[in-house]
Design an enzyme around this catalytic site. Structure first.
Site, PDB file in Angstrom:
ATOM      1  N   ASN A   9       0.861  -1.182   0.000  1.00  0.00           N
ATOM      2  CA  ASN A   9       0.000   0.000   0.000  1.00  0.00           C
ATOM      3  C   ASN A   9       0.897   1.231   0.000  1.00  0.00           C
ATOM      4  OD1 ASN A   9      -1.917   1.987   0.410  1.00  0.00           O
ATOM      5  ND2 ASN A   9      -2.356   1.411   2.535  1.00  0.00           N
ATOM      6  N   TRP A  10       0.989   1.902  -1.139  1.00  0.00           N
ATOM      7  CA  TRP A  10       1.898   3.037  -1.268  1.00  0.00           C
ATOM      8  C   TRP A  10       1.362   4.305  -0.610  1.00  0.00           C
ATOM      9  CZ3 TRP A  10       3.617   2.624  -7.140  1.00  0.00           C
ATOM     10  CH2 TRP A  10       4.263   1.392  -7.329  1.00  0.00           C
ATOM     11  N   LYS A  11       0.102   4.275  -0.194  1.00  0.00           N
ATOM     12  CA  LYS A  11      -0.524   5.436   0.452  1.00  0.00           C
ATOM     13  C   LYS A  11      -0.316   6.690  -0.411  1.00  0.00           C
ATOM     14  CE  LYS A  11      -0.216   3.190   4.918  1.00  0.00           C
ATOM     15  NZ  LYS A  11      -0.081   3.347   6.384  1.00  0.00           N
ATOM     16  N   HIS A  94      -9.483   0.694   5.370  1.00  0.00           N
ATOM     17  CA  HIS A  94      -8.174   0.909   5.996  1.00  0.00           C
ATOM     18  C   HIS A  94      -8.343   1.804   7.217  1.00  0.00           C
ATOM     19  CE1 HIS A  94      -4.025   2.230   6.586  1.00  0.00           C
ATOM     20  NE2 HIS A  94      -3.666   1.175   5.872  1.00  0.00           N
ATOM     21  N   GLU A  96      -6.818   4.266   8.273  1.00  0.00           N
ATOM     22  CA  GLU A  96      -6.723   5.704   8.002  1.00  0.00           C
ATOM     23  C   GLU A  96      -8.027   6.233   7.409  1.00  0.00           C
ATOM     24  OE1 GLU A  96      -1.960   5.132   7.305  1.00  0.00           O
ATOM     25  OE2 GLU A  96      -3.239   5.519   5.574  1.00  0.00           O
ATOM     26  N   GLU A 166      -4.920  -5.112  10.855  1.00  0.00           N
ATOM     27  CA  GLU A 166      -3.942  -4.055  11.091  1.00  0.00           C
ATOM     28  C   GLU A 166      -4.160  -3.445  12.478  1.00  0.00           C
ATOM     29  OE1 GLU A 166      -4.378  -0.965   8.153  1.00  0.00           O
ATOM     30  OE2 GLU A 166      -6.502  -0.743   8.563  1.00  0.00           O
ATOM     31  N   GLY A 172       2.932   2.476  11.024  1.00  0.00           N
ATOM     32  CA  GLY A 172       3.802   3.633  10.855  1.00  0.00           C
ATOM     33  C   GLY A 172       4.539   4.047  12.115  1.00  0.00           C
ATOM     34  N   SER A 212       3.310  -2.695  10.477  1.00  0.00           N
ATOM     35  CA  SER A 212       4.744  -2.408  10.334  1.00  0.00           C
ATOM     36  C   SER A 212       5.554  -3.661   9.986  1.00  0.00           C
ATOM     37  CB  SER A 212       5.295  -1.758  11.612  1.00  0.00           C
ATOM     38  OG  SER A 212       4.750  -0.470  11.797  1.00  0.00           O
ATOM     39  N   GLY A 233       3.092  -1.113   4.358  1.00  0.00           N
ATOM     40  CA  GLY A 233       3.101   0.315   4.106  1.00  0.00           C
ATOM     41  C   GLY A 233       4.484   0.797   3.705  1.00  0.00           C
ATOM     42  N   GLY A 234       5.203   1.393   4.654  1.00  0.00           N
ATOM     43  CA  GLY A 234       6.496   2.019   4.370  1.00  0.00           C
ATOM     44  C   GLY A 234       7.503   1.117   3.677  1.00  0.00           C
TER      45      GLY A 234
END
Length: 250
Positions: A9-11, A94, A96, A166, A172, A212, A233-234
């Protein structure tokens, strides 16, 4: 035997040109992977990335979609628009989207059913906040989000759904649940699915972990009985790190 499924997920990262260049690197880097691999760029980067991954083993996902067909919905992107450029999966619910944009279980459920109806494969995200975990509400939150998110979804259509657990407090932050803690929640999700549907449905459903995940913890997480992949994510934003996650079994 469930096939491992790693989704990046590149957000809100990478411009369209950066996304295309990165996707070209990934297509080469991920050749021969045993796990399913997916990338989910931003909406504006999807067309370019779609052209790059076409014909490769890299799947394409969107980070969200509208709950309605078309019309006066400024700022929204429809399922048909996603399908037209080759999107196969869509991430829904998600944390967010829930926390920042106020998406409810009811809205997410509408999106899940609409995605299935249109031919997209939903990744339904569920998870608790730190406050909910510390208050002993983890199972209550997970039960509600899974049950409400899948309301009206038949067992046949459930086969098209991936669930991503999640823990919100681990996204993050660099913190992760221990592999045993994560597996316990995944096991509980399977119990919920068994109660809602059947034991065979619970055994078959793919449940990703999304807290993470990094190259240095992915093997330990994937060794757990109930963890079938990762929503990353990251660590999905760099070729080497995402490759290490996808090739966790090497």
């Amino acid at each position: 035997m469930r096939t491992a499924f790693m989704a990046g997920n590149w957000k809100m990262n990478k411009t369209p040109s950066e996304a295309v260049a990165f996707a070209k690197e990934l297509v080469e880097a991920l050749k021969g992977a045993n796990a399913k691999a997916l990338v989910a760029p931003t909406f504006v980067a999807l067309p370019g990335v779609a052209e790059v991954v076409k014909g490769s083993n890299v799947l394409l996902g969107a980070q969200n979609m509208a709950s309605v067909e078309s019309g006066a919905h400024t700022g929204e992107v429809s399922a048909d628009m996603l399908l037209d450029i080759g999107v196969q999966y869509v991430i829904l619910g998600h944390s967010e989207r829930r926390a920042i944009y106020g998406e409810t279980d009811s809205l997410i459920n509408t999106k899940v059913k609409f995605a299935i109806e249109k031919g997209l494969l939903p990744i339904l995200c569920v998870g608790e906040t730190l406050e909910e975990r510390e208050a002993g509400k983890l199972e209550e939150v997970i039960l509600t989000q899974v049950k409400e998110g899948l309301k009206g979804v038949s067992e046949a259509d459930l086969a098209k759904v991936t669930i991503a657990y999640e823990p919100v407090w681990a996204i993050g932050t660099g913190k992760t649940a221990t592999p045993d803690d994560a597996d316990a929640v995944h096991k509980y999700i399977r119990k919920v699915i068994a109660d809602l549907y059947s034991g065979s449905a619970a055994d078959a459903i793919i449940i990703q972990y999304g807290g993470s995940v990094k190259p240095d913890n992915v093997k330990e997480l994937m060794a757990m009985e109930n963890i079938d992949g990762a929503l990353v994510g990251g660590a999905s934003l760099k070729t080497d790190s995402f490759k290490s996650i996808v090739f966790f079994d090497k």
